[in-house]
Write an enzyme that holds these catalytic residues in place. Structure first.
Site, PDB file in Angstrom:
ATOM      1  N   THR A 240       0.840  -1.203   0.000  1.00 49.18           N
ATOM      2  CA  THR A 240       0.000   0.000   0.000  1.00 49.18           C
ATOM      3  C   THR A 240       0.879   1.259   0.000  1.00 49.18           C
ATOM      4  OG1 THR A 240      -1.472  -1.309   1.403  1.00 49.18           O
ATOM      5  CG2 THR A 240      -2.014   1.021   1.134  1.00 49.18           C
TER       6      THR A 240
ATOM      7  N   HIS B  31       1.067  -9.361  -7.111  1.00 50.17           N
ATOM      8  CA  HIS B  31       1.715 -10.178  -6.072  1.00 50.17           C
ATOM      9  C   HIS B  31       2.339 -11.427  -6.704  1.00 50.17           C
ATOM     10  CE1 HIS B  31       0.443  -7.986  -2.564  1.00 50.17           C
ATOM     11  NE2 HIS B  31      -0.842  -8.239  -2.686  1.00 50.17           N
TER      12      HIS B  31
HETATM   13  P1  A3P Z   1       1.926  -3.834   9.888  1.00 53.22           P
HETATM   14  O1  A3P Z   1       0.844  -4.854   9.879  1.00 53.22           O
HETATM   15  O2  A3P Z   1       3.235  -4.364  10.371  1.00 53.22           O
HETATM   16  O3  A3P Z   1       1.541  -2.581  10.592  1.00 53.22           O
HETATM   17  P2  A3P Z   1       0.593  -4.314   2.544  1.00 53.22           P
HETATM   18  O4  A3P Z   1       0.315  -2.920   2.114  1.00 53.22           O
HETATM   19  O5  A3P Z   1       1.582  -5.039   1.649  1.00 53.22           O
HETATM   20  O6  A3P Z   1      -0.661  -5.068   2.794  1.00 53.22           O
HETATM   21  O7  A3P Z   1       1.373  -4.217   3.920  1.00 53.22           O
HETATM   22  C1  A3P Z   1       0.716  -3.779   5.086  1.00 53.22           C
HETATM   23  C2  A3P Z   1       1.757  -3.340   6.083  1.00 53.22           C
HETATM   24  O8  A3P Z   1       2.310  -2.077   5.661  1.00 53.22           O
HETATM   25  C3  A3P Z   1       1.153  -3.110   7.452  1.00 53.22           C
HETATM   26  O9  A3P Z   1       2.198  -3.388   8.378  1.00 53.22           O
HETATM   27  C4  A3P Z   1       0.820  -1.627   7.394  1.00 53.22           C
HETATM   28  O10 A3P Z   1       0.644  -1.029   8.650  1.00 53.22           O
HETATM   29  C5  A3P Z   1       2.041  -1.099   6.663  1.00 53.22           C
HETATM   30  N1  A3P Z   1       1.805   0.180   6.006  1.00 53.22           N
HETATM   31  C6  A3P Z   1       0.714   0.578   5.308  1.00 53.22           C
HETATM   32  N2  A3P Z   1       0.862   1.834   4.861  1.00 53.22           N
HETATM   33  C7  A3P Z   1       2.075   2.253   5.288  1.00 53.22           C
HETATM   34  C8  A3P Z   1       2.795   3.494   5.175  1.00 53.22           C
HETATM   35  N3  A3P Z   1       2.271   4.519   4.542  1.00 53.22           N
HETATM   36  N4  A3P Z   1       4.005   3.568   5.755  1.00 53.22           N
HETATM   37  C9  A3P Z   1       4.532   2.527   6.416  1.00 53.22           C
HETATM   38  N5  A3P Z   1       3.913   1.333   6.567  1.00 53.22           N
HETATM   39  C10 A3P Z   1       2.689   1.199   6.012  1.00 53.22           C
END
Ligand code: A3P
Length: 314
Positions: free
Chosen positions: A70, A127
């Site tokens: 994200t 993915h």
């Molecule tokens: P955590 O569950 O460790 O907090 P994805 O986007 O691949 O689904 O990954 C989700 C992870 O990225 C989650 O980690 C989420 O909190 C973190 N995340 C989402 N947006 C983010 C941002 N802008 N900066 C840093 N981490 C982020």
């Protein structure tokens, strides 16, 4: 614009005949081309591989789930849209603007970017592992940005996501079992390690084609990493202030609190809010026992050391 994929007749790829397993006792997954997927994603993946015509100015983002997808989508949108007055991130969740190709079948609304017809440059995400990407992506000049994350934090992030989406009113899925599945590779889009290694090796062979980023580096020094992305994507920043603006726009707290991310869902049964949790490096320490940690470390060493990657993710 429609977001439908062209029709498919993969007679030799009958999804029903693929090896099957249960993922965390909640959903079926099947093994295709050495990796485990939700069965519903295999046909879109096959269609993508066999029909997608990449353009030289396409940008493909790639990741295995919960590694910062994200965030990468938000950053790429800001970088590709530099100098535009409006902030695209306030309009929709990043997963709407940058569709995950094989998952568009779960989209709750017609996506803005039609995978096949939208005008260039297209910003897409997958993915899928590198090996199954369409030849046109591998052979054209289009660029790929991959994001990787420490396996232990990735697993804990997935575990929280899974518990909140798939088991909202139940006990969390036993973490020992989750660790076991992660290490044996019977895991959504797994094996995790092979996914990382494939993109890593390709990025070493063709650094002008694939940029390999690490979530932890983005956390430690976002300005340096975002500048690197800008250079790589042919959108270099004019000043440090511009880089800082992207850092601010894409920071977790800001995105989490935007109206578009607090409400609604781009993917069915997945609230937009579920993509934003803590975003911390080392959160695994709050959950994994020493035995679980050891098990993942051993697997990481075994799978990543031969490629010089183990120290990145220790
Ligand atoms: P955590 O569950 O460790 O907090 P994805 O986007 O691949 O689904 O990954 C989700 C992870 O990225 C989650 O980690 C989420 O909190 C973190 N995340 C989402 N947006 C983010 C941002 N802008 N900066 C840093 N981490 C982020």
């Amino acid at each position: 614009m429609s977001n439908s994929l062209p029709s498919l007749t993969p007679s030799s790829n009958n999804v029903d005949e693929l090896p099957k397993a249960r993922f965390w006792e909640a959903m079926d997954i099947c093994q295709w081309e050495g990796f485990w997927f939700e069965p519903g994603l295999v046909k879109p993946a096959i269609t993508f591989r066999s029909t997608f015509q990449a353009r030289d100015d396409d940008l493909l983002l790639a990741s295995t789930p919960k590694t910062g997808t994200t965030w990468l989508k938000a950053l790429s949108l800001c970088i590709m849209q530099q100098n535009q007055e409006h902030d695209i991130l306030t309009m929709e969740n990043p997963h709407f603007h940058v569709p995950t190709i094989e998952s568009t079948i779960y989209s709750t609304k017609p996506q803005k970017a039609d995978l096949y017809d939208a005008s260039a440059p297209r910003l897409l995400h997958t993915h899928l592992p590198h090996a199954v990407l369409p030849d046109s992506i591998k052979n054209s000049a289009c660029k790929i940005v991959y994001i990787a994350r420490n396996p232990k934090d990735t697993l804990i992030s997935m575990w929280h996501f899974f518990n909140s989406i798939i088991r909202p009113n139940q006990e969390p899925f036993p973490l020992e079992k989750a660790v076991d599945c992660f290490c044996t590779g019977v895991y959504q889009y797994g094996p995790f390690f092979e996914h990382v290694v494939e993109y890593w090796q390709e990025s070493q062979k063709r650094p002008e084609k694939i940029l390999f980023l690490k979530y932890e580096d983005l956390k430690t020094d976002p300005k340096a990493q975002i500048s690197k992305m800008g250079e790589f994507l042919g959108r270099p920043f004019g000043s440090e202030a511009e880089v800082e603006e992207v850092v601010e726009r894409c920071c977790l707290e800001r995105l989490k609190n935007l109206e578009v991310n607090r409400n609604g869902s781009v993917l069915s049964n997945v609230p937009n809010s579920s993509f934003f949790r803590k975003g911390e490096v080392g959160d695994w320490k709050n959950y994994l026992s020493p035995e679980m940690e050891d098990r993942i470390n051993q697997t990481s060493r075994l799978k990543l050391e031969p490629f010089g990657l183990a120290s990145f993710f220790s």
